[in-house]
Design an enzyme around this catalytic site. Structure first.
Site, PDB file in Angstrom:
ATOM      1  N   SER A  42       0.806  -1.222   0.000  1.00 63.54           N
ATOM      2  CA  SER A  42       0.000   0.000   0.000  1.00 63.54           C
ATOM      3  C   SER A  42       0.837   1.269   0.000  1.00 63.54           C
ATOM      4  O   SER A  42       0.379   2.320  -0.470  1.00 63.54           O
ATOM      5  CB  SER A  42      -0.931   0.004   1.217  1.00 63.54           C
ATOM      6  N   GLY A  76      -1.911  -4.397   0.869  1.00 62.16           N
ATOM      7  CA  GLY A  76      -2.021  -5.626   1.638  1.00 62.16           C
ATOM      8  C   GLY A  76      -1.062  -6.723   1.226  1.00 62.16           C
ATOM      9  O   GLY A  76      -1.038  -7.793   1.849  1.00 62.16           O
ATOM     10  N   ASN A 105       3.718  -5.554   5.545  1.00 59.83           N
ATOM     11  CA  ASN A 105       2.568  -6.356   5.972  1.00 59.83           C
ATOM     12  C   ASN A 105       2.997  -7.641   6.665  1.00 59.83           C
ATOM     13  O   ASN A 105       2.284  -8.148   7.537  1.00 59.83           O
ATOM     14  CB  ASN A 105       1.671  -6.664   4.775  1.00 59.83           C
ATOM     15  N   ASP A 186      -4.966   6.674  10.099  1.00 60.67           N
ATOM     16  CA  ASP A 186      -4.664   5.339  10.619  1.00 60.67           C
ATOM     17  C   ASP A 186      -3.259   5.239  11.200  1.00 60.67           C
ATOM     18  O   ASP A 186      -2.900   4.237  11.826  1.00 60.67           O
ATOM     19  CB  ASP A 186      -4.865   4.266   9.549  1.00 60.67           C
ATOM     20  N   HIS A 189      -0.376   4.871   6.959  1.00 58.87           N
ATOM     21  CA  HIS A 189      -0.200   5.259   5.555  1.00 58.87           C
ATOM     22  C   HIS A 189       0.085   6.752   5.418  1.00 58.87           C
ATOM     23  O   HIS A 189      -0.572   7.567   6.069  1.00 58.87           O
ATOM     24  CB  HIS A 189      -1.447   4.886   4.745  1.00 58.87           C
TER      25      HIS A 189
END
Length: 222
Positions: A42, A76, A105, A186, A189
């Site tokens: 991402s 992801g 991830n 979040d 990111h």
């Protein structure tokens, strides 16, 4: 009365004409642009922002058509997923440079660093076997994962860079991760405003690989 030429002589003349066109045309044919393949998650897929604002798209713009950038990043994605997808992408795009930005991830899921190391090593070896240079883009994980796991995680990138002699960007989010205004809500990111910083983190390690391909843009900044 129409004068007819023997068929054999006609074919010979056409063959010589075709050969002449090929020879004369060869010097003016445009050389194929080098291909850069970005294998990421991402952070490279512009998650949560406009794709045009992502650092990979900014890289393509900075290259000003001197190279073609293929962004094969998927939000992801893990190193296992990347290792599975890479061989087909290498065959399809035949890149000169592969940028590997994977592992985040794996870390967030607490996967074994040894597994991550094996997957990234396989990707480096596959890229080199296909004739591509590799640039490794490292990432870090939050401190709450514990110092031992965090050290093992970041050590994967350093160890692979040493083992294979590939250039390494130690931390793609350097100057971004601890700046609240450059991170999305979040806390994982980066925002659109952070993307030029990320590109500037990549550029010093990427520029020498570009120069090897005849692309002289190292001094140019957006």
């Amino acid at each position: 009365m129409t004068k007819r030429f023997p068929v054999g002589r006609h074919r010979t003349a056409m063959g010589l004409l075709w050969l002449l066109l090929v020879v004369l045309g060869a010097p003016v044919q445009a050389a194929e642009r080098p291909v850069l393949l970005v294998m990421g998650d991402s952070l490279s897929a512009a998650y949560g922002i406009e794709r045009q604002a992502g650092w990979v798209q900014l890289l393509a713009a900075r290259l000003e058509g001197e190279a073609r950038v293929v962004n094969a990043s998927i939000s992801g994605e893990t190193t296992r997923g990347g290792a599975t997808r890479l061989p087909a992408l290498l065959r399809q795009h035949a890149p000169e440079i592969v940028l590997l930005e994977l592992g985040g991830n794996d870390g967030l899921r607490g996967l074994p660093p040894a597994q991550m190391r094996a997957n990234l090593a396989a990707m480096i070896e596959a890229s080199r076997a296909a004739g591509a240079e590799v640039l490794l883009l490292g990432i870090d994980i939050p401190p709450n994962y514990g110092p031992a796991y965090r050290e093992a995680f970041t050590g994967v990138y350093r160890g692979l860079a040493d083992r294979y002699g590939v250039p390494l960007v130690p931390f793609l989010l350097q100057g971004v991760a601890l700046e609240q205004e450059l991170m999305q809500a979040d806390g994982i990111h980066p925002t659109a405003e952070a993307q030029p910083v990320m590109l500037d983190n990549v550029w010093p390690a990427l520029a020498p690989l570009l120069r090897q391909r005849g692309i002289e843009l190292a001094a140019r900044q957006d």
